[in-house]
Write a protein that holds these residues in place. Structure first.
Motif, mmCIF file in Angstrom:
data_model
loop_
_atom_site.group_PDB
_atom_site.id
_atom_site.type_symbol
_atom_site.label_atom_id
_atom_site.label_comp_id
_atom_site.label_asym_id
_atom_site.label_seq_id
_atom_site.Cartn_x
_atom_site.Cartn_y
_atom_site.Cartn_z
ATOM 1 N N ASP A 1 28.152 -18.330 17.574
ATOM 2 C CA ASP A 1 29.464 -18.686 18.121
ATOM 3 C C ASP A 1 30.529 -17.683 17.703
ATOM 4 O O ASP A 1 31.489 -17.441 18.459
ATOM 5 C CB ASP A 1 29.856 -20.089 17.659
ATOM 6 N N LEU B 1 25.885 -13.910 26.161
ATOM 7 C CA LEU B 1 26.208 -13.119 24.981
ATOM 8 C C LEU B 1 25.459 -11.793 24.957
ATOM 9 O O LEU B 1 26.053 -10.735 24.705
ATOM 10 C CB LEU B 1 25.894 -13.926 23.731
ATOM 11 N N ARG C 1 30.112 -14.941 20.049
ATOM 12 C CA ARG C 1 30.526 -15.383 21.372
ATOM 13 C C ARG C 1 32.044 -15.316 21.531
ATOM 14 O O ARG C 1 32.564 -14.973 22.586
ATOM 15 C CB ARG C 1 30.023 -16.808 21.621
ATOM 16 N N ASP D 1 35.458 -18.824 26.790
ATOM 17 C CA ASP D 1 34.948 -17.505 26.409
ATOM 18 C C ASP D 1 35.376 -16.415 27.383
ATOM 19 O O ASP D 1 34.627 -15.476 27.677
ATOM 20 C CB ASP D 1 33.411 -17.517 26.326
#
Length: 598
Positions: free
Chosen positions: A372, A81, A375, A135
């Motif tokens: 999150d 991240l 992310r 992701d």
């Protein structure tokens, strides 16, 4: 010194030697053996065994520790991240399993590991690699690892997930080994390195493979993974001993260490046919045969036995003596949908332990998971900058987060358990049943502050049933409510079951978990209307039992009659409950039975 004068090793000392041998064989082939489960509370014995394992593992071998609540991204790898937000493009990071490739990972508190972590580890053990597709990152990395699972379960209800145990070669239990019995091991770490080099050249013949498979079949080990693990352990044993091929000692060690801890039945010796016994009478004893000749022939007879019989005898010696009792209690616990007495697992977004995230908007108690959310938004930043530039929007926005990126935290908690005692207070045995039930209630409430459980009691006698103790976790209130208990009269068994069903239904509607403990001999003589008559009373009791079964509640029927009869067992079958005859039970035995099934 002869075999007769040699002192036999205590059982615990022999188990410690087997634990040291398992550590050595695991160090020879960590990835091939899959893993090793060590059941023991933190203490000097477990620390000594872990020190031995670290000494036996090569120094250059990767060794990583997996925390209990590890995130999927850290375990498998995925989006970095911080680097992604800084670079403005997806940047991948290596996961912990990829970092430990070719080495060992240590799983702390394995009895509480999450389902997702257990599934990812199982996949890595099966395939030797992990594939990441999350992701905006797609990657496939090698992850050939061996797992050391530290099982710190306080009781038999807390177990390492079966998906992992089925892939482990070794299952050790160091719980009852004292520190004075944990003698120093004479295994040289240099032998491990030599064994690792010669492992690929070890040969194994068909007879050894058939012996391992036959032993697994005789012990009731159904999983093929266990037989394959025993095959690999036998080769590692031969490599550790410096042999070029697997011999009977290696096969016996593999059966003792891999197959015996998984035994589900005790093999029965084959009985010769009556015709064969009649045709082959035993030979008469010779007059000039002394003890020394008997001792000389005994080792030769052992060597003449088929390999499968030798391996089976070695595995039988390692089977716990209380195997049948443990299997029976395990069957009782399999009916539970939760692990432990603290109730069923409930998922939500308000309170409890974190259990991942889901898409949603914060509010009404739901909490935004910032990490999150970022992310999810990070891989789309380049496209969103291009869209803003095309529309003439501001370019100084570092991170654009949209509504679809919002992730809220999910929580998991266990509901409280309410144990409902339903006591037959009728007849001459009423005082005995009520006294034992009262003692069991007090024993369960004595430690309820640990599990936050509640206890209730219903007594049925005469025309109907009565709630003597509403659900409570107060020991003082329980003693006050149970001080004077009524007894005597008829047996309205149907009314007792109906009252238990009603109270349990109220507990489950409030989000709790109900466990019903019925103490009776199963013989009813009063129907639902309070009128005597055994035939109608028995029909009403069975009808109530079938209605109870439809509710799918967890229950235990304790037959406390002096001589158990089929009545209570048939009642338990109709209720879908566990049947347990305890004709001479005291309060402590009854409390132990309740804790085992709850």
């Amino acid at each position: 010194m002869s075999d007769e004068t040699q002192p036999s090793l205590p059982d615990h000392s022999a188990r410690w030697e087997d634990a040291c041998l398992a550590a050595a064989l695991f160090a020879v082939d960590p990835a091939g053996s899959g893993g090793i489960s060590v059941r023991a509370l933190p203490g000097p014995v477990r620390d000594l065994w872990m020190e031995l394992l670290r000494e036996l593992l090569p120094a250059q071998l990767p060794f990583r520790r997996i925390p209990l609540h590890i995130a999927d991204g850290r375990l498998l790898g995925g989006l970095d991240l911080a680097a992604t937000l800084h670079a403005g493009r997806p940047v991948a990071e290596r996961g912990l399993l990829a970092e430990a490739d070719g080495g060992v990972v240590q799983l702390a508190m394995a009895e509480r590991v999450g389902r997702s972590t257990a599934a990812y580890l199982s996949t890595a053990l099966d395939n030797g690699e992990i594939q990441v597709e999350r992701d905006g990152i797609t990657a496939r990395t090698s992850a050939r690892v061996g797992v050391v699972a530290l099982d710190e379960g306080a009781n038999d209800e807390e177990q390492v997930p079966h998906t992992l145990l089925d892939r482990f070669a070794f299952l050790l239990d160091l719980g009852d080994i004292r520190y004075t019995e944990a003698i120093a091991s004479d295994i040289d770490p240099s032998e491990i390195q030599s064994a690792r080099h010669r492992l690929s050249e070890i040969a194994i013949d068909d007879e050894a493979i058939e012996a391992l498979c036959g032993t697994a079949l005789a012990l009731g080990v159904d999983s093929l993974r266990s037989s394959l693990a025993a095959f690999r352990v036998a080769r590692a044993s031969a490599a550790l001993a410096g042999r070029e091929r697997v011999e009977s000692a290696d096969v016996s060690a593999a059966a003792r260490l891999v197959l015996a801890p998984r035994a589900t039945r005790i093999p029965m010796p084959e009985q010769p046919d009556e015709e064969q016994q009649a045709e082959e009478p035993p030979p008469p004893p010779e007059d000039n045969q002394d003890e020394q000749q008997d001792q000389d022939q005994t080792p030769q007879q052992e060597m003449d036995k088929p390999l499968e019989e030798q391996v089976l005898e070695s595995a039988q010696a390692a089977i716990p003596p209380n195997l049948l009792a443990m299997l029976q209690m395990g069957a009782m616990r399999q009916r539970s949908n939760s692990s432990g007495k603290s109730g069923a697992i409930q998922s939500g977004s308000l309170r409890g332990r974190p259990a991942g995230t889901r898409r949603g908007e914060p509010g009404a108690g739901a909490r935004l998971n910032v990490i999150d959310t970022l992310r999810v938004a990070a891989p789309w930043q380049r496209l969103r900058r291009q869209e803003r530039a095309e529309k003439g929007g501001a370019s100084e926005v570092l991170v654009e987060v949209r509504r679809d990126d919002f992730r809220i935290t999910r929580y998991r908690q266990r509901s409280e358990t309410t144990t409902i005692f339903v006591v037959d207070a009728s007849g001459s045995a009423a005082l005995h049943r009520l006294a034992e039930a009262k003692g069991a209630v007090e024993l369960l409430l004595a430690d309820c502050y640990v599990r936050r459980d509640r206890v209730a009691m219903i007594a049925f006698r005469g025309p109907g049933a009565e709630i003597l103790l509403p659900p409570t976790r107060s020991l003082v209130r329980a003693k006050r409510g149970l001080a004077s208990l009524p007894g005597g009269g008829g047996t309205p068994l149907a009314s007792g079951i109906d009252a238990a069903l009603s109270l349990a239904d109220g507990v489950t509607r409030r989000g709790g978990t109900a466990v019903v403990i019925l103490l009776t001999d199963g013989r009813a003589n009063v129907n639902r209307d309070g009128i005597g008559g055994r035939a109608q009373a028995a029909e009403d009791a069975l009808a109530s039992a079938r209605a109870f079964r439809v509710a799918e509640l967890k229950a235990l029927v304790v037959d406390m009659s002096p001589r158990p009869r089929p009545d209570a067992e048939n009642l338990a079958r109709e209720m879908g409950a566990v049947y347990l005859p305890l004709p001479h039970a005291d309060a402590r035995a009854l409390s132990g039975a309740v804790q085992a099934v709850s």
